[in-house]
Design a protein around this motif. Sequence first.
Motif, PDB file in Angstrom:
ATOM      1  N   ILE A   1       0.834  -1.209  -0.050  1.00  0.00           N
ATOM      2  CA  ILE A   1      -0.154  -0.147  -0.016  1.00  0.00           C
ATOM      3  C   ILE A   1       0.891   1.098  -0.055  1.00  0.00           C
ATOM      4  O   ILE A   1       0.458   2.192  -0.645  1.00  0.00           O
ATOM      5  CB  ILE A   1      -0.974  -0.040   1.216  1.00  0.00           C
ATOM      6  CG1 ILE A   1      -1.801  -1.052   1.171  1.00  0.00           C
ATOM      7  CG2 ILE A   1      -1.838   1.275   1.324  1.00  0.00           C
ATOM      8  CD1 ILE A   1      -2.539  -1.449   2.329  1.00  0.00           C
ATOM      9  N   GLU A   2       2.032   1.397   0.746  1.00  0.00           N
ATOM     10  CA  GLU A   2       2.803   2.259   0.849  1.00  0.00           C
ATOM     11  C   GLU A   2       3.618   2.745  -0.313  1.00  0.00           C
ATOM     12  O   GLU A   2       3.966   4.008  -0.824  1.00  0.00           O
ATOM     13  CB  GLU A   2       3.726   2.185   2.151  1.00  0.00           C
ATOM     14  CG  GLU A   2       4.538   3.330   2.433  1.00  0.00           C
ATOM     15  CD  GLU A   2       5.619   3.281   3.547  1.00  0.00           C
ATOM     16  OE1 GLU A   2       6.174   4.212   3.838  1.00  0.00           O
ATOM     17  OE2 GLU A   2       5.977   2.137   4.057  1.00  0.00           O
ATOM     18  N   SER A   3       3.606   1.775  -0.999  1.00  0.00           N
ATOM     19  CA  SER A   3       4.663   1.716  -2.265  1.00  0.00           C
ATOM     20  C   SER A   3       3.818   2.450  -3.254  1.00  0.00           C
ATOM     21  O   SER A   3       4.626   3.345  -4.213  1.00  0.00           O
ATOM     22  CB  SER A   3       5.181   0.450  -2.758  1.00  0.00           C
ATOM     23  OG  SER A   3       4.047  -0.250  -3.113  1.00  0.00           O
ATOM     24  N   ILE A   4       2.518   2.560  -3.278  1.00  0.00           N
ATOM     25  CA  ILE A   4       1.660   2.937  -4.546  1.00  0.00           C
ATOM     26  C   ILE A   4       0.938   4.083  -4.064  1.00  0.00           C
ATOM     27  O   ILE A   4       0.275   4.987  -4.664  1.00  0.00           O
ATOM     28  CB  ILE A   4       1.015   2.096  -4.959  1.00  0.00           C
ATOM     29  CG1 ILE A   4      -0.117   1.323  -4.372  1.00  0.00           C
ATOM     30  CG2 ILE A   4       1.897   1.092  -5.987  1.00  0.00           C
ATOM     31  CD1 ILE A   4      -0.663   0.172  -5.154  1.00  0.00           C
ATOM     32  N   ALA A   5       0.716   4.227  -2.621  1.00  0.00           N
ATOM     33  CA  ALA A   5      -0.088   5.464  -2.024  1.00  0.00           C
ATOM     34  C   ALA A   5      -0.158   6.594  -2.498  1.00  0.00           C
ATOM     35  O   ALA A   5      -0.942   7.455  -2.578  1.00  0.00           O
ATOM     36  CB  ALA A   5       0.008   5.308  -0.528  1.00  0.00           C
ATOM     37  N   PRO A   6       1.050   7.390  -2.725  1.00  0.00           N
ATOM     38  CA  PRO A   6       1.499   8.722  -3.349  1.00  0.00           C
ATOM     39  C   PRO A   6       0.609   8.849  -4.629  1.00  0.00           C
ATOM     40  O   PRO A   6       0.199  10.314  -4.927  1.00  0.00           O
ATOM     41  CB  PRO A   6       2.941   8.902  -3.424  1.00  0.00           C
ATOM     42  CG  PRO A   6       3.226   7.702  -2.597  1.00  0.00           C
ATOM     43  CD  PRO A   6       2.447   6.656  -2.636  1.00  0.00           C
ATOM     44  N   TYR A   7       0.375   7.937  -5.190  1.00  0.00           N
ATOM     45  CA  TYR A   7      -0.313   7.940  -6.621  1.00  0.00           C
ATOM     46  C   TYR A   7      -1.961   7.925  -6.602  1.00  0.00           C
ATOM     47  O   TYR A   7      -2.708   8.125  -7.768  1.00  0.00           O
ATOM     48  CB  TYR A   7       0.136   7.107  -7.701  1.00  0.00           C
ATOM     49  CG  TYR A   7       1.844   7.216  -7.573  1.00  0.00           C
ATOM     50  CD1 TYR A   7       2.373   8.347  -7.799  1.00  0.00           C
ATOM     51  CD2 TYR A   7       2.328   5.786  -7.402  1.00  0.00           C
ATOM     52  CE1 TYR A   7       3.915   7.969  -7.741  1.00  0.00           C
ATOM     53  CE2 TYR A   7       3.769   5.879  -7.029  1.00  0.00           C
ATOM     54  CZ  TYR A   7       4.471   6.937  -7.493  1.00  0.00           C
ATOM     55  OH  TYR A   7       5.986   7.208  -7.247  1.00  0.00           O
ATOM     56  N   ILE A   8      -2.512   7.730  -5.557  1.00  0.00           N
ATOM     57  CA  ILE A   8      -3.955   7.130  -5.308  1.00  0.00           C
ATOM     58  C   ILE A   8      -4.611   8.216  -4.634  1.00  0.00           C
ATOM     59  O   ILE A   8      -4.369   8.720  -3.455  1.00  0.00           O
ATOM     60  CB  ILE A   8      -3.888   5.811  -4.879  1.00  0.00           C
ATOM     61  CG1 ILE A   8      -3.283   4.822  -5.814  1.00  0.00           C
ATOM     62  CG2 ILE A   8      -5.191   5.593  -4.528  1.00  0.00           C
ATOM     63  CD1 ILE A   8      -3.200   3.646  -5.154  1.00  0.00           C
ATOM     64  N   SER A   9      -5.618   8.534  -5.156  1.00  0.00           N
ATOM     65  CA  SER A   9      -6.573   9.673  -4.570  1.00  0.00           C
ATOM     66  C   SER A   9      -7.848   8.902  -3.605  1.00  0.00           C
ATOM     67  O   SER A   9      -8.186   9.340  -2.368  1.00  0.00           O
ATOM     68  CB  SER A   9      -7.315  10.751  -5.247  1.00  0.00           C
ATOM     69  OG  SER A   9      -6.414  11.150  -6.169  1.00  0.00           O
ATOM     70  N   TYR A  10      -8.435   7.833  -4.408  1.00  0.00           N
ATOM     71  CA  TYR A  10      -9.377   7.068  -3.850  1.00  0.00           C
ATOM     72  C   TYR A  10      -9.277   5.826  -3.333  1.00  0.00           C
ATOM     73  O   TYR A  10      -8.841   5.169  -4.577  1.00  0.00           O
ATOM     74  CB  TYR A  10     -10.907   7.103  -4.831  1.00  0.00           C
ATOM     75  CG  TYR A  10     -10.998   8.643  -4.813  1.00  0.00           C
ATOM     76  CD1 TYR A  10     -11.328   9.612  -3.931  1.00  0.00           C
ATOM     77  CD2 TYR A  10     -10.836   8.873  -6.182  1.00  0.00           C
ATOM     78  CE1 TYR A  10     -11.576  10.965  -4.262  1.00  0.00           C
ATOM     79  CE2 TYR A  10     -11.200  10.487  -6.629  1.00  0.00           C
ATOM     80  CZ  TYR A  10     -11.475  11.290  -5.761  1.00  0.00           C
ATOM     81  OH  TYR A  10     -11.662  12.661  -5.862  1.00  0.00           O
ATOM     82  N   ALA A  11      -8.987   5.183  -2.259  1.00  0.00           N
ATOM     83  CA  ALA A  11      -8.669   3.949  -1.991  1.00  0.00           C
ATOM     84  C   ALA A  11      -9.580   2.687  -1.620  1.00  0.00           C
ATOM     85  O   ALA A  11     -10.343   3.334  -0.650  1.00  0.00           O
ATOM     86  CB  ALA A  11      -7.348   3.737  -1.028  1.00  0.00           C
ATOM     87  N   PHE A  12      -9.845   1.751  -1.996  1.00  0.00           N
ATOM     88  CA  PHE A  12     -10.908   0.803  -2.004  1.00  0.00           C
ATOM     89  C   PHE A  12     -10.395  -0.315  -1.344  1.00  0.00           C
ATOM     90  O   PHE A  12      -9.279  -1.150  -1.908  1.00  0.00           O
ATOM     91  CB  PHE A  12     -11.960   0.426  -3.227  1.00  0.00           C
ATOM     92  CG  PHE A  12     -12.747   1.592  -3.410  1.00  0.00           C
ATOM     93  CD1 PHE A  12     -13.982   1.829  -3.170  1.00  0.00           C
ATOM     94  CD2 PHE A  12     -11.902   2.571  -4.281  1.00  0.00           C
ATOM     95  CE1 PHE A  12     -14.692   2.883  -3.558  1.00  0.00           C
ATOM     96  CE2 PHE A  12     -12.854   3.753  -4.700  1.00  0.00           C
ATOM     97  CZ  PHE A  12     -14.099   3.899  -4.409  1.00  0.00           C
ATOM     98  N   PHE A  13     -10.874  -0.811  -0.471  1.00  0.00           N
ATOM     99  CA  PHE A  13     -10.298  -2.192   0.460  1.00  0.00           C
ATOM    100  C   PHE A  13     -11.526  -3.081   0.799  1.00  0.00           C
ATOM    101  O   PHE A  13     -12.527  -2.674   1.040  1.00  0.00           O
ATOM    102  CB  PHE A  13      -9.454  -1.853   1.697  1.00  0.00           C
ATOM    103  CG  PHE A  13      -8.364  -0.870   1.637  1.00  0.00           C
ATOM    104  CD1 PHE A  13      -7.056  -1.520   1.381  1.00  0.00           C
ATOM    105  CD2 PHE A  13      -8.447   0.392   1.538  1.00  0.00           C
ATOM    106  CE1 PHE A  13      -6.166  -1.023   1.007  1.00  0.00           C
ATOM    107  CE2 PHE A  13      -7.355   1.156   1.351  1.00  0.00           C
ATOM    108  CZ  PHE A  13      -6.075   0.536   1.137  1.00  0.00           C
TER     109      PHE A  13
END
Length: 273
Positions: free
Chosen positions: A156-168
């Motif tokens: 999650i941390e590796s790609i979080a900077p590029y994501i605005s809306y996160a679904f889990f």
Amino acid sequence: MKLITIGDNVVDCYLDREEYFPGGNCVNVAVNAKRNRAEEVAYIGIFANDAPAKHLQFALKQEGIDYQYSRIAAGITGQPKVNLSPDGDRIFVGGPKNTVQHRFKIQLTLEELDYIRQFDLCHVSCYSSMESELPKLAEVIKIAYDFSDNKALDYIESIAPYISYAFFSAAELSEDNLETFISSIQSFQFEVIVITRGGNPAIVISEQGRFYQKLNKIDVIDTMGAGDSFIAGFLTSYIENKNILSAIEQGTKSAENTCQVYGGFGYPQPLID
């Protein structure tokens, strides 16, 4: 709202019904966004050159989804095998591993990035194999990302900077473990976090606060694609008006509709071995 999705496509093979249905997270989100009255929806993926891929393309065309920038590769379409439990839950029982989705990845060209730029939002999933493309994609458009049940914090941390809306998806977590997980991912500063929990109310978290889904009692035929449908309804509403409660309500209605048909969005075909 104009949405583009990039990534996976499959046909879900229902062994008990001897039918297959078009699907895959990004295909399901695209179709259901269109059904939720998104102004324009497009899809970019890798199609095989077999009959199931042709049926996928047929279904997208019928739903008004533009897939002109998709690739076609020699090989077979992803074909997860599915049985349904008596209460309509999907049970996956395997499938081929030598599909075009396993063998190839999408690398976006400058022409495609210019095309993507005209949309309001891009949806990608953890099944899309798009991690290496997220940095350049995020330069031209906001990204919604479905992590599904992948809750590995290093990923999650590796790609979080590029994501605005996160679904889990977190149906398996106890209340205590859920709160621990929420505390961990809030540090990544997503604009909106959505956590679906199977038969329990979904949770939406943003700077506006924490919100809970209101579940309605419905007759469930098949839960396949319900989470994807919720994502589509939620995003279509939220991007238009930034009202989380309205977005949750629309996402819920969208998922309810999906639960009352077989497959992610219909279009059955006979299952041939």
